[in-house]
Design an enzyme around this catalytic site. Structure first.
Site, PDB file in Angstrom:
ATOM      1  N   ASP A  37       0.775  -2.308   2.682  1.00 29.35           N
ATOM      2  CA  ASP A  37       0.348  -1.110   1.951  1.00 29.35           C
ATOM      3  C   ASP A  37       0.767   0.106   2.764  1.00 29.35           C
ATOM      4  O   ASP A  37       0.007   0.592   3.605  1.00 29.35           O
ATOM      5  CB  ASP A  37      -1.171  -1.157   1.725  1.00 29.35           C
ATOM      6  CG  ASP A  37      -1.674   0.012   0.889  1.00 29.35           C
ATOM      7  OD1 ASP A  37      -0.875   0.894   0.526  1.00 29.35           O
ATOM      8  OD2 ASP A  37      -2.886   0.044   0.592  1.00 29.35           O
ATOM      9  N   HIS A  38       1.979   0.604   2.500  1.00 29.09           N
ATOM     10  CA  HIS A  38       2.572   1.665   3.312  1.00 29.09           C
ATOM     11  C   HIS A  38       2.992   2.859   2.463  1.00 29.09           C
ATOM     12  O   HIS A  38       3.299   2.704   1.280  1.00 29.09           O
ATOM     13  CB  HIS A  38       3.806   1.138   4.047  1.00 29.09           C
ATOM     14  CG  HIS A  38       3.513   0.567   5.385  1.00 29.09           C
ATOM     15  ND1 HIS A  38       4.283   0.828   6.503  1.00 29.09           N
ATOM     16  CD2 HIS A  38       2.524  -0.249   5.805  1.00 29.09           C
ATOM     17  CE1 HIS A  38       3.779   0.174   7.550  1.00 29.09           C
ATOM     18  NE2 HIS A  38       2.710  -0.479   7.151  1.00 29.09           N
ATOM     19  N   GLY A 106      -5.387   1.322  10.515  1.00 37.73           N
ATOM     20  CA  GLY A 106      -4.275   2.130  10.044  1.00 37.73           C
ATOM     21  C   GLY A 106      -3.272   2.557  11.084  1.00 37.73           C
ATOM     22  O   GLY A 106      -3.404   2.297  12.285  1.00 37.73           O
ATOM     23  N   GLU A 107      -2.250   3.239  10.574  1.00 37.03           N
ATOM     24  CA  GLU A 107      -1.163   3.768  11.397  1.00 37.03           C
ATOM     25  C   GLU A 107      -0.917   5.218  11.022  1.00 37.03           C
ATOM     26  O   GLU A 107      -0.936   5.581   9.834  1.00 37.03           O
ATOM     27  CB  GLU A 107       0.124   2.975  11.159  1.00 37.03           C
ATOM     28  CG  GLU A 107       0.035   1.501  11.459  1.00 37.03           C
ATOM     29  CD  GLU A 107       1.268   0.762  10.954  1.00 37.03           C
ATOM     30  OE1 GLU A 107       2.332   0.917  11.577  1.00 37.03           O
ATOM     31  OE2 GLU A 107       1.165   0.063   9.943  1.00 37.03           O
ATOM     32  N   ASN A 110       1.551   6.193   8.067  1.00 42.15           N
ATOM     33  CA  ASN A 110       1.179   6.309   6.658  1.00 42.15           C
ATOM     34  C   ASN A 110       0.080   7.341   6.407  1.00 42.15           C
ATOM     35  O   ASN A 110       0.050   7.971   5.352  1.00 42.15           O
ATOM     36  CB  ASN A 110       0.688   4.956   6.147  1.00 42.15           C
ATOM     37  CG  ASN A 110       1.691   3.863   6.400  1.00 42.15           C
ATOM     38  OD1 ASN A 110       2.815   3.915   5.929  1.00 42.15           O
ATOM     39  ND2 ASN A 110       1.287   2.856   7.173  1.00 42.15           N
ATOM     40  N   GLY A 174      -7.958  -6.052  19.470  1.00 45.99           N
ATOM     41  CA  GLY A 174      -8.658  -5.978  20.744  1.00 45.99           C
ATOM     42  C   GLY A 174     -10.141  -6.217  20.555  1.00 45.99           C
ATOM     43  O   GLY A 174     -10.614  -6.472  19.439  1.00 45.99           O
ATOM     44  N   THR A 191      -1.751 -10.253  13.805  1.00 39.01           N
ATOM     45  CA  THR A 191      -0.298 -10.420  13.729  1.00 39.01           C
ATOM     46  C   THR A 191       0.273 -11.066  14.988  1.00 39.01           C
ATOM     47  O   THR A 191       1.482 -11.085  15.168  1.00 39.01           O
ATOM     48  CB  THR A 191       0.389  -9.067  13.497  1.00 39.01           C
ATOM     49  OG1 THR A 191       0.012  -8.156  14.544  1.00 39.01           O
ATOM     50  CG2 THR A 191      -0.017  -8.473  12.157  1.00 39.01           C
TER      51      THR A 191
END
Length: 321
Positions: A37-38, A106-107, A110, A174, A191
């Site tokens: 979802d990007h 998130g990133e 995006n 983490g 991942t």
């Protein structure tokens, strides 16, 4: 036996093609599917970023059996959690109960597009936890009003609710995210084949819950061509997550991945058509304790040959793991 999934990678194919691919994955015998979802691709060479939720709606109608899942949606900046709850409930109805909602912190890639800034990592995880609570409250029915540290919800209600709410997964990298997942999620997402993440997830309440991993692969009868393609389109994935999560666009990923070599890509990503390379990579996830592994075939124009090979050669071998 671990379940094997297929990834609709929205960064490397258009919306119609993505739906065609998941239909072919269902026919090939994959156990489940996931969807990125990007708003941006990681690299310009990937070339795509359609709206994942429209793709999911079309996929829900075009397929019959294969489960669907976001891998993953960020419910904090670009999307408000109340809107995510509505989208997820609708997708669950359209798919006849085959949808799972995968969430993550998130990133910047995006989320920066709405101009709201990019919070610090600890704040992002606090926002994620609060978002999960809001989404669960809306899945429960009735009117929801919420005034929290990061979000406000005023008299919200989902008028079309599925009989069974979508299970919620949380992506981890983490200890803090593992704590959020263990306490609040129905499944965990990662991942990397790291047993330590799963152990931390279990320590916070995750014991017995599904654990979903993802693995990039690059099938091609010509191994050199596969390595070249993986380098061109997937070298970004060898970067460290604390760096990748902060980058704002494909140019940043291209610069961050500049030191990565073809040899490093070939070592990290199974390339070619030697089925043992693929099964060994999946085995690492199985050994770490993952119950489901979603494969990402690198290259938008190379999905159907991969799916044919997977049906004929790869999946029968993976069933033996």
């Amino acid at each position: 036996m671990a379940q094997i999934g297929y990834t609709m990678m929205t960064e490397q194919a258009g919306p119609r093609e993505l739906v065609d691919h998941v239909v072919a994955a269902e026919r090939a015998g994959f156990d489940f599917s996931v969807t990125s979802d990007h708003y941006f691709p990681w690299l310009r060479s990937q070339g795509h970023a359609p709206y994942a939720w429209s793709v999911l709606g079309a996929a829900a109608q075009a397929t019959e059996r294969i489960p669907l899942m976001t891998y993953v949606t960020c419910p904090t900046v670009r999307y408000h959690p109340a809107v995510i709850a509505q989208k997820a409930a609708t997708t669950q109805l359209l798919s006849g109960g085959r949808f799972r909602l995968g969430l993550g912190s998130g990133e910047n890639l995006n989320e920066h597009v709405v101009g709201a800034g990019w919070p610090a990592p600890r704040t992002r995880l606090e926002m994620l936890a609060e978002a999960v609570e809001i989404i669960r409250a809306l899945f429960g029915g009735g009117d929801v009003t919420h005034h929290g540290e990061h979000f406000d919800v005023e008299n919200a209600r989902l008028w079309d609710l599925p009989e069974q709410a979508p299970p919620i997964g949380v992506a981890v990298s983490g200890p803090v995210s593992c704590g959020v997942a263990g306490e609040l999620a129905d499944l965990v997402i990662a991942t990397e084949p790291r047993a330590d993440l799963l152990a931390e997830f279990d320590r916070h309440g995750g014991t017995g819950k599904p654990r979903v991993g993802q693995l990039q692969v690059c099938y091609d009868p010509d191994r050199a061509a596969a390595v070249d393609r993986a380098y061109e389109m997937a070298r970004w994935s060898l970067g460290a997550w604390p760096v990748n999560s902060e980058l704002r666009g494909p140019a940043g990923f291209d610069a961050a991945a500049a030191p990565i070599t073809h040899e490093q890509v070939a070592e990290a990503i199974p390339c070619g058509d030697d089925v043992r390379l693929f099964t060994d990579a999946v085995q690492a996830y199985v050994d770490a304790g993952f119950t489901e592994i979603a494969l990402v075939q690198v290259g938008g124009d190379h999905q159907l040959p991969f799916l044919e090979w997977a049906n004929r050669t790869l999946l029968p071998e993976l069933r033996k793991l």
